[in-house]
Design a protein around this motif. Sequence first.
Motif, PDB file in Angstrom:
ATOM      1  N   ASP A   1      -4.170 115.177  41.579  1.00 49.51           N
ATOM      2  CA  ASP A   1      -4.432 113.764  42.247  1.00 49.51           C
ATOM      3  C   ASP A   1      -4.417 113.754  43.773  1.00 49.51           C
ATOM      4  O   ASP A   1      -5.440 113.117  44.621  1.00 49.51           O
TER       5      ASP A   1
ATOM      6  N   HIS B   1     -12.014 102.703  43.102  1.00 48.47           N
ATOM      7  CA  HIS B   1     -10.587 103.345  43.937  1.00 48.47           C
ATOM      8  C   HIS B   1     -11.362 104.372  44.836  1.00 48.47           C
ATOM      9  O   HIS B   1     -11.032 105.092  45.320  1.00 48.47           O
ATOM     10  N   VAL B   2     -12.325 104.539  43.724  1.00 48.59           N
ATOM     11  CA  VAL B   2     -13.228 106.020  44.354  1.00 48.59           C
ATOM     12  C   VAL B   2     -13.349 105.617  45.738  1.00 48.59           C
ATOM     13  O   VAL B   2     -13.769 106.419  46.038  1.00 48.59           O
TER      14      VAL B   2
ATOM     15  N   LEU C   1     -11.616 102.112  38.455  1.00 49.82           N
ATOM     16  CA  LEU C   1     -11.851 103.783  38.687  1.00 49.82           C
ATOM     17  C   LEU C   1     -13.174 103.532  39.907  1.00 49.82           C
ATOM     18  O   LEU C   1     -12.990 104.343  40.929  1.00 49.82           O
TER      19      LEU C   1
ATOM     20  N   LEU D   1     -15.551 111.865  42.010  1.00 49.10           N
ATOM     21  CA  LEU D   1     -15.571 111.876  43.895  1.00 49.10           C
ATOM     22  C   LEU D   1     -16.198 112.870  43.411  1.00 49.10           C
ATOM     23  O   LEU D   1     -17.163 113.323  44.939  1.00 49.10           O
TER      24      LEU D   1
ATOM     25  N   GLU E   1     -11.236 111.770  35.034  1.00 49.20           N
ATOM     26  CA  GLU E   1     -13.075 111.567  35.454  1.00 49.20           C
ATOM     27  C   GLU E   1     -13.387 110.947  36.777  1.00 49.20           C
ATOM     28  O   GLU E   1     -14.164 110.702  37.379  1.00 49.20           O
ATOM     29  N   LYS E   2     -11.326 110.923  37.505  1.00 51.33           N
ATOM     30  CA  LYS E   2     -11.829 110.547  39.099  1.00 51.33           C
ATOM     31  C   LYS E   2     -12.092 111.709  39.579  1.00 51.33           C
ATOM     32  O   LYS E   2     -13.339 111.118  40.463  1.00 51.33           O
ATOM     33  N   GLN E   3     -11.476 112.822  40.037  1.00 52.59           N
ATOM     34  CA  GLN E   3     -12.207 113.703  40.200  1.00 52.59           C
ATOM     35  C   GLN E   3     -13.847 114.069  39.780  1.00 52.59           C
ATOM     36  O   GLN E   3     -14.539 114.389  40.968  1.00 52.59           O
TER      37      GLN E   3
ATOM     38  N   ASP F   1     -11.516 105.772  48.927  1.00 50.76           N
ATOM     39  CA  ASP F   1     -11.078 107.644  49.355  1.00 50.76           C
ATOM     40  C   ASP F   1     -11.981 106.902  50.697  1.00 50.76           C
ATOM     41  O   ASP F   1     -13.050 107.055  50.732  1.00 50.76           O
TER      42      ASP F   1
ATOM     43  N   ARG G   1      -6.662 108.737  34.164  1.00 46.78           N
ATOM     44  CA  ARG G   1      -8.237 108.830  34.714  1.00 46.78           C
ATOM     45  C   ARG G   1      -7.992 109.823  35.307  1.00 46.78           C
ATOM     46  O   ARG G   1      -8.565 109.838  36.167  1.00 46.78           O
ATOM     47  N   HIS G   2      -7.457 111.104  35.497  1.00 42.48           N
ATOM     48  CA  HIS G   2      -7.252 112.490  36.758  1.00 42.48           C
ATOM     49  C   HIS G   2      -7.826 112.732  36.369  1.00 42.48           C
ATOM     50  O   HIS G   2      -8.775 112.961  37.479  1.00 42.48           O
TER      51      HIS G   2
END
Length: 485
Positions: free
Chosen positions: A55, A214-215, A211, A180, A175-177, A218, A172-173
């Motif tokens: 993460d 959050h992204v 989601l 990104l 999905e977040k990646q 970054d 949502r590990h």
Amino acid sequence: MEVAISAVTGELVSRFISFLMNKHHSSRHARSEEKMVERLQQLLMRVHIIIEEADARYITNSGMMMQLKMISEAMYRGYSVLDNSRYQALEDSASFDEVSRSDSSSIGLHLAKRSRTTTDKATRLKSHGALESLESAVANMKEFVVLLGGCERMSRRPYDVYLYTGNFMFGRHAEKQKLLSFLLQHNEPPGDHALPVLPVIGAAEIGKKTLVAHVCSDERVRSHFSSILHLNGDNLFRILDYAKSMEGMVLIVVEFVSDVADDDWKKFHSFVITMSRGSKIIIVSKLQKLSRFGTVKPISLSVLSYDELRYLFKTLVFGSVDPAEHPRLVQIADEFAKVLHNMQGSLVATNTLADALKRNFDVQFWRCILDKGLRMVKRNISMYGVNPTMLVRQGQPVDITDFSLHPLSMIRCKTNVSIKEELPSVTFGELVADPRIRPKQDFILVSWESRIPPNNLFAHFVTNHAQDRYDGTTLPGRKRRGVPN
């Protein structure tokens, strides 16, 4: 007389030997269970460390993303089984003692032992299954860990480490990646008349906007794009108001609550192309049909699995309190998680209930709220044919009489506006703790307010329907004064 004494002595010796054998078997079984639980704990610790490390890094390899998803699923399943193993003994003991008190006959005790044995076998099977799943995941993680070491580390913000404050995006590990990777890679579609479009699709209140927010927060994303623009799909061409002030690569996030004509999308898309090369679009919607505008495979968010939902609910409701100090509450929390999962409960419902329960760590209070919730579900299914979660998603009234102890129905406020000044407001936690605080007139029920971006306020307009008849149809369409849009 000697024959009788001999027979009694023989029976006593036989029972004593049987007792010693059972005790030896139970001791060996207990040691085996302890070793399995200890092994499960060790594997969970290793897997949790790897997921936390993943993460904190930028992963661009699609295979690693898939493996991350499988690893996280195995981890949540392992935590669920570990908790069941910890608290099964307490539950079995309580059930056995209750049967012993109510029925001291050999038949009653036999049934209790048989029930406990059946439950133990089911628990052992789940434990072995979870252990094998984790061992398999760990065995296949060597390459993953090596490749992970080559991934760039993220710059962490202070609130990211506060797991128990509620200031975090759960799960949502993968999905977040994926999101990104889409934003940071140079992945423009071929041709001069296209730009990358990624749809994020999922049901209402499932975490789509969280989601994306959050992204978008970054640091690499914020430095990659000169500006990030959020638009409503009902007013796409509002982008014209911002065009002159935007330079460089732009990230445009468009939220759709309804479909859009293909011609309108083409005009919008063409205008964005003229702004700057390198710009990208994210579509956020519950409508699967909007995936047709994507240039890459959409990110589809589904409801959390039971194991994930259970883990999240426990984390939210217990916070920094050790659940081991409240084993009975852990069991009730499991029942809440089952109800939420069976109803395809949203993250809003999960947070709302957790916020209400953590005000009072009392077994009777939690059991009372659970019983009221079950009655509310049955009432709404009886009246409207669907559960409350679906009614909320459809924008239909939901009967909350069982929580308020007064004939009331609520309907979701559609916009996140300042509504507290228009009508008296009460939080859900306050209402369930003491239904007497209910305002006598129509009021606003604040279910939950998110503590992370986009910091949405989830509120409902509540009205009295004491005069309404429950005839199995929707509530009569009487005029409601001052209903927030």
